[in-house]
Write a protein that holds these residues in place. Structure first.
Motif, PDB file in Angstrom:
ATOM      1  N   ALA A 162     -15.232   0.400  -3.728  1.00 19.22           N
ATOM      2  CA  ALA A 162     -15.679  -0.921  -3.284  1.00 19.22           C
ATOM      3  C   ALA A 162     -14.963  -1.244  -1.986  1.00 19.22           C
ATOM      4  O   ALA A 162     -13.790  -0.904  -1.813  1.00 19.22           O
ATOM      5  CB  ALA A 162     -15.339  -1.980  -4.332  1.00 19.22           C
ATOM      6  N   ILE A 163     -15.683  -1.908  -1.068  1.00 20.94           N
ATOM      7  CA  ILE A 163     -15.140  -2.203   0.252  1.00 20.94           C
ATOM      8  C   ILE A 163     -15.220  -3.704   0.510  1.00 20.94           C
ATOM      9  O   ILE A 163     -16.255  -4.326   0.265  1.00 20.94           O
ATOM     10  CB  ILE A 163     -15.936  -1.465   1.343  1.00 20.94           C
ATOM     11  N   CYS A 164     -14.120  -4.249   1.002  1.00 20.16           N
ATOM     12  CA  CYS A 164     -14.085  -5.650   1.386  1.00 20.16           C
ATOM     13  C   CYS A 164     -14.183  -5.716   2.908  1.00 20.16           C
ATOM     14  O   CYS A 164     -13.338  -5.157   3.620  1.00 20.16           O
ATOM     15  CB  CYS A 164     -12.784  -6.290   0.913  1.00 20.16           C
ATOM     16  N   ALA A 165     -15.238  -6.377   3.409  1.00 18.27           N
ATOM     17  CA  ALA A 165     -15.502  -6.409   4.841  1.00 18.27           C
ATOM     18  C   ALA A 165     -14.443  -7.213   5.589  1.00 18.27           C
ATOM     19  O   ALA A 165     -13.941  -8.221   5.090  1.00 18.27           O
ATOM     20  CB  ALA A 165     -16.885  -7.016   5.095  1.00 18.27           C
ATOM     21  N   TRP A 166     -14.145  -6.761   6.800  1.00 18.53           N
ATOM     22  CA  TRP A 166     -13.204  -7.450   7.683  1.00 18.53           C
ATOM     23  C   TRP A 166     -13.538  -8.931   7.824  1.00 18.53           C
ATOM     24  O   TRP A 166     -12.661  -9.788   7.783  1.00 18.53           O
ATOM     25  CB  TRP A 166     -13.219  -6.781   9.055  1.00 18.53           C
ATOM     26  N   ASP A 167     -14.839  -9.234   7.993  1.00 16.33           N
ATOM     27  CA  ASP A 167     -15.213 -10.622   8.287  1.00 16.33           C
ATOM     28  C   ASP A 167     -15.187 -11.528   7.057  1.00 16.33           C
ATOM     29  O   ASP A 167     -15.552 -12.695   7.133  1.00 16.33           O
ATOM     30  CB  ASP A 167     -16.567 -10.699   9.011  1.00 16.33           C
ATOM     31  N   SER A 168     -14.716 -10.983   5.919  1.00 17.85           N
ATOM     32  CA  SER A 168     -14.532 -11.845   4.737  1.00 17.85           C
ATOM     33  C   SER A 168     -13.069 -11.883   4.280  1.00 17.85           C
ATOM     34  O   SER A 168     -12.749 -12.484   3.260  1.00 17.85           O
ATOM     35  CB  SER A 168     -15.432 -11.372   3.588  1.00 17.85           C
ATOM     36  N   ILE A 169     -12.187 -11.223   5.017  1.00 23.20           N
ATOM     37  CA  ILE A 169     -10.762 -11.196   4.662  1.00 23.20           C
ATOM     38  C   ILE A 169     -10.057 -12.332   5.396  1.00 23.20           C
ATOM     39  O   ILE A 169     -10.121 -12.413   6.627  1.00 23.20           O
ATOM     40  CB  ILE A 169     -10.114  -9.845   5.038  1.00 23.20           C
ATOM     41  N   GLY A 170      -9.412 -13.212   4.649  1.00 21.63           N
ATOM     42  CA  GLY A 170      -8.681 -14.332   5.259  1.00 21.63           C
ATOM     43  C   GLY A 170      -7.425 -13.845   5.958  1.00 21.63           C
ATOM     44  O   GLY A 170      -6.877 -12.787   5.627  1.00 21.63           O
ATOM     45  N   LYS A 171      -6.941 -14.625   6.925  1.00 15.38           N
ATOM     46  CA  LYS A 171      -5.820 -14.138   7.739  1.00 15.38           C
ATOM     47  C   LYS A 171      -4.528 -13.974   6.943  1.00 15.38           C
ATOM     48  O   LYS A 171      -3.643 -13.232   7.352  1.00 15.38           O
ATOM     49  CB  LYS A 171      -5.610 -15.011   8.973  1.00 15.38           C
ATOM     50  N   ASP A 172      -4.421 -14.643   5.785  1.00 16.59           N
ATOM     51  CA  ASP A 172      -3.206 -14.498   4.972  1.00 16.59           C
ATOM     52  C   ASP A 172      -3.422 -13.644   3.723  1.00 16.59           C
ATOM     53  O   ASP A 172      -2.564 -13.592   2.845  1.00 16.59           O
ATOM     54  CB  ASP A 172      -2.689 -15.892   4.558  1.00 16.59           C
ATOM     55  N   ASP A 173      -4.580 -12.971   3.646  1.00 12.07           N
ATOM     56  CA  ASP A 173      -4.898 -12.200   2.429  1.00 12.07           C
ATOM     57  C   ASP A 173      -4.155 -10.871   2.344  1.00 12.07           C
ATOM     58  O   ASP A 173      -4.030 -10.297   1.264  1.00 12.07           O
ATOM     59  CB  ASP A 173      -6.405 -11.908   2.349  1.00 12.07           C
ATOM     60  N   MET A 174      -3.714 -10.341   3.490  1.00 15.03           N
ATOM     61  CA  MET A 174      -3.096  -9.017   3.505  1.00 15.03           C
ATOM     62  C   MET A 174      -1.577  -9.104   3.430  1.00 15.03           C
ATOM     63  O   MET A 174      -0.949  -9.875   4.151  1.00 15.03           O
ATOM     64  CB  MET A 174      -3.492  -8.271   4.783  1.00 15.03           C
ATOM     65  N   ILE A 175      -1.004  -8.287   2.547  1.00 16.40           N
ATOM     66  CA  ILE A 175       0.445  -8.280   2.321  1.00 16.40           C
ATOM     67  C   ILE A 175       1.002  -6.915   2.717  1.00 16.40           C
ATOM     68  O   ILE A 175       0.687  -5.907   2.079  1.00 16.40           O
ATOM     69  CB  ILE A 175       0.744  -8.539   0.826  1.00 16.40           C
ATOM     70  N   PRO A 176       1.817  -6.852   3.795  1.00 21.21           N
ATOM     71  CA  PRO A 176       2.398  -5.554   4.165  1.00 21.21           C
ATOM     72  C   PRO A 176       3.258  -4.999   3.039  1.00 21.21           C
ATOM     73  O   PRO A 176       4.014  -5.722   2.397  1.00 21.21           O
ATOM     74  CB  PRO A 176       3.245  -5.879   5.409  1.00 21.21           C
ATOM     75  N   SER A 177       3.110  -3.702   2.805  1.00 16.13           N
ATOM     76  CA  SER A 177       3.742  -3.042   1.670  1.00 16.13           C
ATOM     77  C   SER A 177       4.272  -1.685   2.142  1.00 16.13           C
ATOM     78  O   SER A 177       3.653  -1.059   3.003  1.00 16.13           O
ATOM     79  CB  SER A 177       2.660  -2.893   0.599  1.00 16.13           C
ATOM     80  N   GLU A 178       5.402  -1.263   1.590  1.00 16.32           N
ATOM     81  CA  GLU A 178       6.003   0.001   2.043  1.00 16.32           C
ATOM     82  C   GLU A 178       5.737   1.123   1.061  1.00 16.32           C
ATOM     83  O   GLU A 178       5.739   0.922  -0.149  1.00 16.32           O
ATOM     84  CB  GLU A 178       7.516  -0.162   2.237  1.00 16.32           C
ATOM     85  N   ARG A 179       5.512   2.313   1.629  1.00 18.26           N
ATOM     86  CA  ARG A 179       5.362   3.530   0.814  1.00 18.26           C
ATOM     87  C   ARG A 179       6.447   4.502   1.244  1.00 18.26           C
ATOM     88  O   ARG A 179       6.507   4.905   2.403  1.00 18.26           O
ATOM     89  CB  ARG A 179       3.974   4.140   1.000  1.00 18.26           C
ATOM     90  N   ILE A 180       7.324   4.849   0.298  1.00 15.31           N
ATOM     91  CA  ILE A 180       8.459   5.711   0.629  1.00 15.31           C
ATOM     92  C   ILE A 180       8.150   7.144   0.201  1.00 15.31           C
ATOM     93  O   ILE A 180       7.959   7.434  -0.982  1.00 15.31           O
ATOM     94  CB  ILE A 180       9.746   5.184  -0.036  1.00 15.31           C
ATOM     95  N   TYR A 181       8.067   8.027   1.207  1.00  7.78           N
ATOM     96  CA  TYR A 181       7.858   9.462   0.972  1.00  7.78           C
ATOM     97  C   TYR A 181       9.212  10.143   1.097  1.00  7.78           C
ATOM     98  O   TYR A 181      10.184   9.525   1.536  1.00  7.78           O
ATOM     99  CB  TYR A 181       6.885  10.031   2.014  1.00  7.78           C
TER     100      TYR A 181
END
Length: 281
Positions: free
Chosen positions: A187-206
């Motif tokens: 499932a894909i969420c389109a850019w033009d429906s994502i609110g400016k505060d919806d994204m939470i930066p998250s870290e991936r440790i390799y």
């Protein structure tokens, strides 16, 4: 007499699905990524919730999608690969096919394909092949920090710095290994429906680096789409990063969703390949 309408009505197969969202707590979620698998088995911090959402059938309007507006496109693009679990075939046949496709689709100057992930829903087969399971957590593959870092990781220093002065993007190419896809569709969420505060930066440790992705928090305004019964000759192009800040689509969010009625054991488990790229203008 009256004109009889002979237009066939395109069936809309909009569904309900369950997706995992990240709950904003103010803290940065961190995932330890194991060498082999990924997805739900990795230890991670953060707060998550499952939500049932409406996922629209994208097939009737697929030809209206624009990578610069919604952030993704859907197209038919065949492949000469006979066995995607053969890494040599993927690198010698599939990578050049996609490079050609992406150069044509974007008008860019250079495409760097840097890895691919095969995901298989059947646990026994997944173990045997040492591949990953579908990811239910809604996310985007890059952040504003991790995308330029990946350019520096992958290109010689002088070229990296020169490329970073101009526009660059990252596009994921998603394809089923077998069709039609009946379980764990993407499932894909389109850019033009994502609110400016919806994204939470998250870290991936390799074991050798720290990557960053964006986790999605739930917002009822988000619009989700899938392409039912995807076949092996169909691909989704997913924008995961764009350095431009002029209002065009910069990224999307995506996840595999599960049927809220529970898995149907009679359906074949999903098998797919996603290829990750950096595209330079």
């Amino acid at each position: 007499g009256h004109q009889i309408m002979t237009d066939t009505i395109v069936q809309d197969r909009t569904v309900k699905g369950l997706l995992q969202f990240t709950v904003p707590t103010g803290e940065t979620p961190v995932t330890q990524v194991s060498d082999t698998g990924g997805g739900r088995s990795d230890p991670k911090t953060g707060s998550y919730e499952m939500k049932e959402i409406t996922i629209h059938d994208g097939r009737p309007t697929a030809d209206q999608l624009d990578m610069e507006v919604q952030g993704y496109e859907f197209l038919e693009y065949d492949t000469a690969v006979t066995d995607f679990t053969d890494a040599e075939q993927v690198e010698k046949i599939y990578y050049p096919e996609l490079e050609k496709l992406l150069l044509e689709a974007t008008g860019a100057e250079k495409v760097v394909i840097f890895d691919h992930t095969i995901r298989i829903g059947d646990p026994a087969k997944r173990e045997a092949l040492g591949v990953r399971d579908p990811v239910r957590s809604a996310h985007n593959d890059f952040t504003d920090r991790s995308a330029p870092q990946r350019v520096r990781d992958l290109l010689p220093p002088d070229e990296a710095e020169a490329r970073l002065k101009r526009r660059f993007t990252s596009v994921n190419v998603w394809r089923p290994l077998t069709g039609p896809v009946k379980t764990d569709p993407i499932a894909i969420c389109a850019w033009d429906s994502i609110g400016k505060d919806d994204m939470i930066p998250s870290e991936r440790i390799y074991n050798d680096r720290v990557g960053g992705i964006l986790n999605l928090s739930y917002n009822p305004a988000q619009k989700w789409t899938y392409f039912p019964d995807m076949e092996r000759d169909e691909v989704i192009l997913l924008k995961c990063y764009d350095s431009e800040l002029d209002g065009r689509a910069r990224w999307t969010a995506h996840a595999a969703f599960e049927d809220p009625n529970g898995p149907d054991p009679s359906l074949p488990p999903r098998e797919s390949i996603e290829v990750r790229t950096l595209i330079f203008y």
